[in-house]
Design a protein around this motif. Structure first.
Motif, PDB file in Angstrom:
ATOM      1  N   ARG A  88      40.141  54.053  49.769  1.00 47.71           N
ATOM      2  CA  ARG A  88      41.282  54.700  49.102  1.00 47.71           C
ATOM      3  C   ARG A  88      41.597  53.997  47.777  1.00 47.71           C
ATOM      4  NH1 ARG A  88      45.980  57.373  50.935  1.00 47.71           N
ATOM      5  NH2 ARG A  88      46.908  58.364  49.106  1.00 47.71           N
ATOM      6  N   LEU A  89      41.440  52.666  47.762  1.00 55.01           N
ATOM      7  CA  LEU A  89      41.680  51.923  46.517  1.00 55.01           C
ATOM      8  C   LEU A  89      40.663  52.326  45.462  1.00 55.01           C
ATOM      9  CD1 LEU A  89      42.985  49.716  44.815  1.00 55.01           C
ATOM     10  CD2 LEU A  89      41.542  48.037  46.004  1.00 55.01           C
ATOM     11  N   ALA A  90      39.392  52.423  45.855  1.00 52.17           N
ATOM     12  CA  ALA A  90      38.358  52.824  44.906  1.00 52.17           C
ATOM     13  C   ALA A  90      38.609  54.236  44.396  1.00 52.17           C
ATOM     14  CB  ALA A  90      36.978  52.731  45.574  1.00 52.17           C
ATOM     15  N   GLU A  91      39.024  55.119  45.292  1.00 55.21           N
ATOM     16  CA  GLU A  91      39.320  56.493  44.902  1.00 55.21           C
ATOM     17  C   GLU A  91      40.478  56.543  43.922  1.00 55.21           C
ATOM     18  OE1 GLU A  91      41.436  60.207  47.158  1.00 55.21           O
ATOM     19  OE2 GLU A  91      39.813  59.202  48.224  1.00 55.21           O
ATOM     20  N   ALA A  92      41.530  55.767  44.209  1.00 56.73           N
ATOM     21  CA  ALA A  92      42.700  55.763  43.324  1.00 56.73           C
ATOM     22  C   ALA A  92      42.373  55.142  41.974  1.00 56.73           C
ATOM     23  CB  ALA A  92      43.850  55.002  43.993  1.00 56.73           C
ATOM     24  N   ALA A  93      41.555  54.093  41.986  1.00 54.48           N
ATOM     25  CA  ALA A  93      41.189  53.451  40.722  1.00 54.48           C
ATOM     26  C   ALA A  93      40.342  54.390  39.862  1.00 54.48           C
ATOM     27  CB  ALA A  93      40.426  52.159  41.002  1.00 54.48           C
ATOM     28  N   ALA A  94      39.468  55.166  40.512  1.00 56.15           N
ATOM     29  CA  ALA A  94      38.624  56.095  39.762  1.00 56.15           C
ATOM     30  C   ALA A  94      39.426  57.270  39.229  1.00 56.15           C
ATOM     31  CB  ALA A  94      37.483  56.595  40.651  1.00 56.15           C
ATOM     32  N   ALA A  95      40.469  57.668  39.971  1.00 62.27           N
ATOM     33  CA  ALA A  95      41.276  58.817  39.548  1.00 62.27           C
ATOM     34  C   ALA A  95      42.075  58.512  38.291  1.00 62.27           C
ATOM     35  CB  ALA A  95      42.212  59.234  40.680  1.00 62.27           C
ATOM     36  N   GLY A  96      42.453  57.257  38.113  1.00 62.62           N
ATOM     37  CA  GLY A  96      43.185  56.881  36.902  1.00 62.62           C
ATOM     38  C   GLY A  96      44.589  57.447  36.887  1.00 62.62           C
ATOM     39  N   GLU A  97      44.969  57.987  35.738  1.00 62.33           N
ATOM     40  CA  GLU A  97      46.325  58.492  35.567  1.00 62.33           C
ATOM     41  C   GLU A  97      46.479  59.856  36.251  1.00 62.33           C
ATOM     42  OE1 GLU A  97      48.586  56.502  34.170  1.00 62.33           O
ATOM     43  OE2 GLU A  97      46.919  55.096  34.105  1.00 62.33           O
ATOM     44  N   GLY A  98      47.670  60.136  36.720  1.00 62.82           N
ATOM     45  CA  GLY A  98      47.950  61.403  37.374  1.00 62.82           C
ATOM     46  C   GLY A  98      49.296  61.340  38.044  1.00 62.82           C
ATOM     47  N   ARG A  99      49.645  62.460  38.650  1.00 66.50           N
ATOM     48  CA  ARG A  99      50.964  62.548  39.274  1.00 66.50           C
ATOM     49  C   ARG A  99      51.120  61.536  40.401  1.00 66.50           C
ATOM     50  NH1 ARG A  99      53.481  68.022  42.070  1.00 66.50           N
ATOM     51  NH2 ARG A  99      55.497  67.094  42.659  1.00 66.50           N
ATOM     52  N   ASN A 100      50.069  61.382  41.217  1.00 62.02           N
ATOM     53  CA  ASN A 100      50.130  60.451  42.343  1.00 62.02           C
ATOM     54  C   ASN A 100      49.260  59.228  42.067  1.00 62.02           C
ATOM     55  OD1 ASN A 100      51.813  62.145  43.909  1.00 62.02           O
ATOM     56  ND2 ASN A 100      50.042  63.372  44.491  1.00 62.02           N
ATOM     57  N   ARG A 101      49.410  58.662  40.892  1.00 62.58           N
ATOM     58  CA  ARG A 101      48.587  57.530  40.500  1.00 62.58           C
ATOM     59  C   ARG A 101      48.975  56.292  41.301  1.00 62.58           C
ATOM     60  NH1 ARG A 101      51.011  55.783  34.552  1.00 62.58           N
ATOM     61  NH2 ARG A 101      53.129  55.308  35.242  1.00 62.58           N
ATOM     62  N   VAL A 144      51.679  40.629  44.729  1.00 63.96           N
ATOM     63  CA  VAL A 144      51.831  41.983  44.204  1.00 63.96           C
ATOM     64  C   VAL A 144      51.215  42.059  42.814  1.00 63.96           C
ATOM     65  CG1 VAL A 144      53.454  43.847  43.678  1.00 63.96           C
ATOM     66  CG2 VAL A 144      54.021  42.156  45.450  1.00 63.96           C
ATOM     67  N   THR A 145      50.438  43.116  42.583  1.00 66.55           N
ATOM     68  CA  THR A 145      49.941  43.369  41.234  1.00 66.55           C
ATOM     69  C   THR A 145      50.142  44.836  40.906  1.00 66.55           C
ATOM     70  OG1 THR A 145      48.050  43.197  39.729  1.00 66.55           O
ATOM     71  CG2 THR A 145      47.563  43.844  41.981  1.00 66.55           C
ATOM     72  N   LEU A 146      50.602  45.107  39.701  1.00 62.07           N
ATOM     73  CA  LEU A 146      50.765  46.480  39.245  1.00 62.07           C
ATOM     74  C   LEU A 146      49.413  47.035  38.815  1.00 62.07           C
ATOM     75  CD1 LEU A 146      54.034  46.208  37.117  1.00 62.07           C
ATOM     76  CD2 LEU A 146      53.814  46.989  39.475  1.00 62.07           C
ATOM     77  N   ALA A 147      49.150  48.271  39.138  1.00 66.81           N
ATOM     78  CA  ALA A 147      47.901  48.910  38.729  1.00 66.81           C
ATOM     79  C   ALA A 147      47.956  49.227  37.242  1.00 66.81           C
ATOM     80  CB  ALA A 147      47.662  50.176  39.532  1.00 66.81           C
ATOM     81  N   GLY A 148      46.783  49.495  36.669  1.00 66.10           N
ATOM     82  CA  GLY A 148      46.738  49.845  35.258  1.00 66.10           C
ATOM     83  C   GLY A 148      46.244  48.700  34.411  1.00 66.10           C
ATOM     84  N   SER A 149      46.516  48.765  33.129  1.00 64.36           N
ATOM     85  CA  SER A 149      46.024  47.768  32.168  1.00 64.36           C
ATOM     86  C   SER A 149      46.501  46.376  32.568  1.00 64.36           C
ATOM     87  CB  SER A 149      46.534  48.111  30.761  1.00 64.36           C
ATOM     88  OG  SER A 149      46.068  47.168  29.831  1.00 64.36           O
ATOM     89  N   PRO A 150      45.624  45.347  32.430  1.00 66.58           N
ATOM     90  CA  PRO A 150      44.286  45.439  31.852  1.00 66.58           C
ATOM     91  C   PRO A 150      43.192  45.660  32.891  1.00 66.58           C
ATOM     92  CG  PRO A 150      44.844  43.153  32.159  1.00 66.58           C
ATOM     93  CD  PRO A 150      46.024  43.949  32.661  1.00 66.58           C
ATOM     94  N   ALA A 151      43.509  45.766  34.181  1.00 66.48           N
ATOM     95  CA  ALA A 151      42.467  45.849  35.200  1.00 66.48           C
ATOM     96  C   ALA A 151      42.566  47.164  35.949  1.00 66.48           C
ATOM     97  CB  ALA A 151      42.605  44.689  36.179  1.00 66.48           C
ATOM     98  N   HIS A 152      41.421  47.841  36.081  1.00 67.94           N
ATOM     99  CA  HIS A 152      41.367  49.065  36.858  1.00 67.94           C
ATOM    100  C   HIS A 152      40.443  48.919  38.057  1.00 67.94           C
ATOM    101  CE1 HIS A 152      43.656  51.658  34.119  1.00 67.94           C
ATOM    102  NE2 HIS A 152      43.067  51.007  33.137  1.00 67.94           N
ATOM    103  N   ALA A 153      39.456  48.028  37.979  1.00 67.76           N
ATOM    104  CA  ALA A 153      38.474  47.895  39.042  1.00 67.76           C
ATOM    105  C   ALA A 153      39.144  47.386  40.308  1.00 67.76           C
ATOM    106  CB  ALA A 153      37.361  46.939  38.616  1.00 67.76           C
ATOM    107  N   PRO A 154      38.770  47.903  41.484  1.00 68.03           N
ATOM    108  CA  PRO A 154      39.357  47.427  42.740  1.00 68.03           C
ATOM    109  C   PRO A 154      39.222  45.918  42.921  1.00 68.03           C
ATOM    110  CG  PRO A 154      38.140  49.459  43.110  1.00 68.03           C
ATOM    111  CD  PRO A 154      37.872  49.059  41.698  1.00 68.03           C
TER     112      PRO A 154
END
Length: 471
Positions: A303-316, A412-422
C-alpha cells in the motif's frame, strides 16, 4: 492400460478441456487436495490445481505403477520405490476408471507432502471415479448413436439422468436463449442455483432481477458485444436467490449463428460460492496479521508503494508513522505471553481508533506497528494525531482484573518532498522513532527534512539522529 482409445476419444470430443478441468477441480475441492489428474490412454494425463506442475510425474509409468488392482494409496511416497525419486510428490491416491471390464483411465489425487487418507476420502475418490466412468459410458454411447444415426430414447433418458446427477454434484447447469423469440430454457441445475422450482416458467427479465446491479451491467455489456461480434465470454456474477441467499455464479456464454446471423446464445452457469469463500479466506490469511487482525507487513509495504507511486491526488499519502511498544518484553516477562498478545491486540485497536478508518494500520514487526495516514499534509494535524495516539496508548489495559501499563514511542514523517520512495519514508520515520526513544520514550518525534533544526516531539524538541538499520 490398453492403448486402444475407442472409449476415450468420444469423451475428448464431447467434453472440452474446461469440462475435464472442472471435474478435476471438483475432486480437489471434495477431497481437500491440491492436485488431481485424469490419466487417459490418449493424450497424456492432465494435472490441475495447487502448486504441483504438470511435469511432476514425468518419467513415471503411472499405469504400470498403479496396476489394475483397484484403489491404491501411498500416503508417503518416500517409502515407495517407484515414486520415491519424484520431486515435489509426497502423497498419491488413485483409482482405475473401468469400462466393460477394462481400465480406460486412472483418476488420481496427490500432494507435495505426505498425508493421511481416511476411508471417507477413499470412498469419495471412488465416487468421483464413478462419475468419470459414467461420463465415459455416456460419451461412448452418444458417439455410437451419432455415427449410426439411431435414436434410442431409453438410453438418452438414462444418460440425461446421469448427466443431471454429475451436474448436480458439480453445481452446474446449462441454459439457452433464442435470440429471435427471447425464449429462455434452463436445465434443473440452474433452477437449483437460483432457488427456483424446477420446471417453473422463467423469463430473461425474471432472471436478471436476481443479478446484482454491477453484475447485470457487466453481463449485458458483454452479451451485447458477443451478439454483435460473435464468440463468447465468461463472467463471475453475484446473484441473490429467490430465498434471499447471496451466491456467486460463473457464467459462460457462446453465440450460435445461422446464415451469418446470431440465432441463439447458450452456455453454462456454475455455483462457485464455495470457491469464492475459500479464496476470500485465503486472501484474509495472506493479508492479515493472525494475532491482531490488522494488515500485515506485506500489505503495508504494498500500500505504501502504491501510494508513493500515485503521488498527488485527493486521497494522497499524508504521513507514515512507526510505533514501537515501550517495555513490551517486561509485560511478557511479568504477566506472560498471553498478556503480551492481548497488549498487541489492544494497541492495534487503539491505533485504529485514533487514526480512523481511512488510515491503514498494520503490524510490521513483533511489537512494531506502522500507520499510513491519508489526506492533507498538515504538520499540525498529523502532530495532533500522533499526540492523541501516544496518550491513548498510555492508558493501562486490564489483564485478569489487573491494570497493565503500556506506552508507545512514535516516529513520524510527512509524505512528499524531498522523499517519495517508500524506502526513504521508512528511513525517515525510523530515524524519528529512534529520536523519540532517545528523548525518553512514550512520545513522538516528527522527522525534520531540512536537518538543520530539531524535530518536534510531544515533550520537547529532539534532534533527528541516524539509525543504521531499517525496520
Amino acid at each position: 492400460m490398453p492403448t486402444n482409445d475407442s472409449a476415450v476419444s468420444p469423451l475428448l470430443r464431447h467434453m472440452d478441456g474446461r469440462s475435464i478441468d472442472d471435474l478435476l477441480d471438483l475432486a480437489c475441492m471434495a477431497l481437500d487436495m491440491p492436485g488431481a489428474m485424469l490419466l487417459l490412454s490418449a493424450p497424456p494425463g492432465r494435472v490441475r490445481r495447487g502448486t504441483l506442475k504438470a511435469d511432476v510425474l514425468d518419467g513415471v509409468d503411472l499405469a504400470a505403477f498403479h496396476g489394475t488392482g483397484g484403489l491404491r494409496v501411498v500416503e508417503d511416497t518416500r517409502a515407495d520405490a517407484t515414486l520415491a525419486h519424484v520431486a515435489r510428490l509426497g502423497f498419491y491416491a488413485g483409482v482405475p476408471v473401468e469400462l466393460d471390464g477394462e481400465t480406460k483411465a486412472i483418476l488420481a489425487v496427490f500432494d507435495a507432502c505426505p498425508r493421511a487418507f481416511p476411508a471417507s476420502a477413499a470412498a469419495g475418490l471412488e465416487r468421483v471415479a464413478g462419475v468419470v466412468a459414467g461420463l465415459l459410458r455416456m460419451a461412448t454411447r452418444t458417439d455410437a448413436i451419432t455415427r449410426e444415426a439411431q435414436g434410442r430414447e431409453a438410453d438418452l433418458v438414462r444418460y440425461r439422468k446421469m448427466y443431471e446427477r454429475s451436474s448436480s454434484l458439480a453445481r452446474i447447469g446449462v441454459w439457452e436463449c433464442d435470440l429471435v423469440t427471447g425464449e429462455l430454457t434452463w436445465t434443473d441445475g440452474i433452477y437449483d442455483i437460483f432457488g427456483l422450482p424446477r420446471g417453473s416458467p422463467i423469463t430473461r427479465e425474471t432472471a436478471l432481477r436476481l443479478y446484482s446491479d454491477e453484475s447485470r451491467e457487466q453481463m449485458e455489456r458483454l452479451r451485447s458485444r458477443c451478439v454483435a461480434e460473435g464468440g463468447g465470454f465468461t463472467l463471475d456474477i453475484e446473484v441473490r436467490t429467490m430465498t434471499g441467499q447471496a451466491r456467486w455464479v460463473r457464467l459462460s456464454a457462446e453465440v450460435e449463428t445461422v446464415d451469418d446471423r446470431p440465432a441463439r446464445i447458450f452456455g453454462t452457469k456454475q455455483d462457485i460460492t464455495l470457491e469464492r469463500q475459500l479464496m476470500d479466506r485465503l486472501r484474509v490469511l495472506a493479508e492479515c496479521d493472525p494475532l491482531t487482525g490488522i494488515a500485515n507487513r506485506g500489505v503495508f509495504e504494498a500500500r505504501l508503494a502504491e501510494a508513493a507511486a500515485a503521488g498527488e491526488g485527493r486521497n494522497r499519502l499524508a504521513a507514515l508513522v512507526i510505533v514501537d511498544i515501550d517495555g513490551f518484553k517486561q509485560i511478557n516477562d511479568t504477566f506472560g505471553h498471553a498478556a503480551g498478545d492481548e497488549c498487541l491486540r489492544e494497541v492495534a485497536r487503539r491505533l485504529r481508533g485514533v487514526f480512523g478508518a481511512d488510515a491503514l494500520v498494520a503490524r510490521i514487526g513483533g511489537d512494531e506497528f506502522g500507520v499510513l495516514a491519508f489526506g492533507p499534509r498538515e504538520e499540525a494535524a498529523i502532530a495532533s494525531l500522533a499526540a492523541c495516539a501516544v496518550a491513548s496508548l498510555a492508558v493501562p489495559f486490564v489483564w485478569r482484573h489487573r491494570p497493565v501499563s503500556i506506552n508507545g514511542s512514535m516516529g513520524v514523517t510527512l509524505a512528499g518532498s524531498p522523499a517519495h520512495a517508500p524506502s526513504d519514508l521508512f528511513a525517515q520515520a525510523d530515524r524519528a522513532l529512534y529520536a523519540a526513544k532517545a528523548a525518553g520514550r512514550s512520545t513522538y518525534c516528527l522527522f525534520d527534512p531540512q536537518r538543520h533544526r530539531p524535530g518536534q516531539s510531544g515533550r520537547r524538541p529532539v534532534a533527528v539522529v541516524s539509525r543504521n538499520s531499517l525496520p
